[in-house]
Design an enzyme around this catalytic site. Structure first.
Site, mmCIF file in Angstrom:
data_model
loop_
_atom_site.group_PDB
_atom_site.id
_atom_site.type_symbol
_atom_site.label_atom_id
_atom_site.label_comp_id
_atom_site.label_asym_id
_atom_site.label_seq_id
_atom_site.Cartn_x
_atom_site.Cartn_y
_atom_site.Cartn_z
ATOM 1 N N TRP A 1 0.814 -1.218 0.000
ATOM 2 C CA TRP A 1 0.000 0.000 0.000
ATOM 3 C C TRP A 1 0.845 1.263 0.000
ATOM 4 C CZ3 TRP A 1 -5.121 1.735 0.321
ATOM 5 C CH2 TRP A 1 -5.304 3.031 0.827
ATOM 6 N N GLU B 1 -5.481 18.249 7.221
ATOM 7 C CA GLU B 1 -4.325 17.361 7.116
ATOM 8 C C GLU B 1 -3.272 17.979 6.187
ATOM 9 O OE1 GLU B 1 -6.174 13.547 5.838
ATOM 10 O OE2 GLU B 1 -5.838 12.912 7.903
ATOM 11 N N ASP C 1 0.080 9.118 1.084
ATOM 12 C CA ASP C 1 0.691 10.447 0.862
ATOM 13 C C ASP C 1 2.169 10.432 0.438
ATOM 14 O OD1 ASP C 1 -1.597 10.684 2.360
ATOM 15 O OD2 ASP C 1 -0.688 11.846 3.962
ATOM 16 N N PHE D 1 3.680 8.426 10.528
ATOM 17 C CA PHE D 1 2.732 9.142 9.669
ATOM 18 C C PHE D 1 3.467 10.211 8.840
ATOM 19 C CE2 PHE D 1 -1.889 8.475 11.302
ATOM 20 C CZ PHE D 1 -1.722 7.105 11.193
ATOM 21 N N SER D 2 2.679 10.963 8.081
ATOM 22 C CA SER D 2 3.255 11.879 7.095
ATOM 23 C C SER D 2 4.145 12.963 7.698
ATOM 24 C CB SER D 2 2.140 12.546 6.291
ATOM 25 O OG SER D 2 1.639 11.608 5.379
ATOM 26 N N TRP E 1 -9.275 8.618 -0.210
ATOM 27 C CA TRP E 1 -9.672 7.720 0.875
ATOM 28 C C TRP E 1 -11.057 7.158 0.603
ATOM 29 C CZ3 TRP E 1 -6.129 5.909 3.825
ATOM 30 C CH2 TRP E 1 -5.036 6.689 4.201
#
Ligand code: FRU
Length: 478
Positions: free
Chosen positions: A35, A213, A38, A97-98, A296
């Site tokens: 997968w 975000e 971002d 995370f990003s 998403w």
């Protein structure tokens, strides 16, 4: 004991061999397997462009986030590198995370969100998102320094740091959610390690989202731009049709001052699939943006094939005289061009003309003379599921995809440009289309899932005449 990074590599090596390539991109960046979401840490370092990305190597579904990694000399030919970050804890035990990357002297520094639950992951009350630092001298292997900013009290959603340098100081914007209001917070630092809270940088007005975000902040054409990806904006007519958006506010800012803007949130892309874009500067000072070419919660048929998610082409931003951001393919994209095939027809009348039988990876150029085109609908089709066409009654340019077998059906559209000329650069890859309008006026990006045996590309005009000033396509040059 094998480290999480080694485990990820071993898994990817095996999984990569099992991928079904029917929709795997020819010239866009996707994960080797598993997968991707971002883009993260886009940066020029030590002679290479680096692209990191949100990655779950163990399945084509979202899961504990790693940072995938690739590098390129020209932004279009990518070389995969080992996974850069794995959720090894304690600050990021449930996911890396990003975040973003900056060059600090001879070091490449990644600043990202550590995602962790204190207790059951079933409730946000247990969620803590903190900002973390990792550094590297070779741009490939990273030393982790753990948390550099803790979750502010009362916050749970606090993520996606974007760092930049201004004068003697580092600044960071972070996306956050306060009850049901999206916010961007500002921090400053002299060394990337100790950060000072500079307060709320921007905040959603009524209806402008419960969470913002992936904020990004930069200068463009003498103005300041806050680009971000809000969640929770309701669709209104043709606007905000996707589940989540990405766009910008334009304003003024100087260190120590408030960010002032006109409150107008403008979407960057008008297709079905473009989210969480991040920008960076090239060595020659162009502002380039790359986004996640998905949305998403929309179906991703390639999951059956062992992978999911891809990144957009690199796009150069500029500010128009009308203070609108213009977005066109980065110059480097022309490096993908192989031979040019002009189309045989310059005028279509109630007909469909085959241009090529297998449009797997090509760039199409179509310049329509709108004043000389009376057809009710005219444009381009790819296989049975994609049409990109002008609807003369609605006076709109429409991207229509119909893949009912994958629950992907519907249109996205923009008004026709003034001036009578509609110039399109259309980039088709095995499962994506990006339509650039009039050299940066607008862009529509969508994922597509043609049957590999049905990738014929045709032009058509229904009920009348459609006139082309120029038309042809470039094959893809490896
Ligand atoms: C945006 C996002 C970010 C987060 C990441 C998790 O698509 O939700 O806010 O850091 O994805 O994978």
């Amino acid at each position: 004991m094998t480290s999480l990074l080694e485990q990820a590599e071993q898994t990817l090596e095996k999984a990569q061999a099992d991928i079904n390539p029917r929709w795997y991109p020819r010239y866009h960046l996707a994960a080797r397997a598993g997968w991707m979401n971002d883009p993260n840490g886009l940066v020029w370092f030590d002679g290479w462009y680096h692209a990191f990305y949100q990655h779950h190597p163990y399945s084509p579904e979202w899961g504990p986030m790693h940072w995938g990694h690739a590098r390129s000399k020209d932004l279009v030919h990518w070389e995969h590198l080992p996974v850069a970050l794995a959720p090894e804890g304690p600050a990021d035990v449930d996911g890396c995370f990003s975040g973003s990357a900056v060059v600090d002297g001879d070091m490449l520094s990644l600043i990202y969100t550590g995602h962790k639950f204190h207790g059951s992951p079933d409730t946000d009350d247990n969620l803590y998102q903190v900002q973390c630092l990792a550094t590297s001298r070779d741009g490939i292997h990273f030393e982790r320094h753990g948390m550099v900013i803790d979750t502010p009290s009362e916050l749970h959603h606090f993520r996606d740091p974007k760092v930049w340098r201004e004068g003697e100081c580092w600044y960071m914007v972070v996306g956050s959610r306060v009850k049901n209001t999206g916010q961007v917070r500002l921090y400053s630092s002299s060394d990337l390690r100790k950060w000072q809270d500079e307060g709320i940088f921007a905040e959603a007005d009524e209806g402008m989202g419960y969470m913002w975000e992936c904020p990004d902040f930069f200068t463009l054409g003498g103005k300041r731009l806050l680009m971000f990806s809000p969640q929770g904006i309701a669709a209104e007519g043709y606007r905000h049709r996707n589940l989540f958006q990405s766009g910008y506010l334009l304003g003024e800012w100087q260190p120590g001052q408030q960010f002032t803007h006109d409150g107008q949130f403008i979407e960057l892309d008008h297709g079905h699939d473009f989210y969480a874009p991040q920008s960076f500067l090239t060595p020659d000072n162009r502002r380039i943006v790359i986004g996640w070419l998905d949305m998403w919660e929309s179906s991703m048929p390639e999951q059956q094939d062992g992978w999911a998610g891809m990144l957009s082409l690199p796009r150069e931003l500029s500010l128009g005289d009308d203070h609108r951001v213009r977005m066109k393919p980065a110059d480097e994209v022309t490096a993908l061009r192989g031979s040019y095939y002009p189309t045989p027809a310059c005028c279509l009348r109630n007909q469909k003309v085959l241009i090529t039988a297998d449009a797997e990876a090509i760039e199409v150029q179509l310049v329509w003379d709108l004043n000389a085109s009376t057809a009710e609908q005219f444009g381009m089709t790819l296989g049975e599921g994609l049409r990109i066409y002008v609807d003369n009654q609605a006076q709109r340019l429409i991207v229509e995809r119909r893949y009912p077998e994958y629950s992907l059906e519907g249109t996205r559209s923009i008004p026709l440009p003034a001036g009578g000329v509609l110039s399109l650069r259309i980039f088709i890859d095995r499962s994506s289309v990006e339509v650039f309008v009039n050299d940066g006026d607008a862009c529509l990006s969508s994922r597509i899932y043609p049957d590999p045996a049905l990738r014929d590309l045709s032009l058509f005009a229904n009920h009348g005449v459609a006139s082309l000033q120029e038309a042809g396509y470039w094959s893809w040059d490896k």
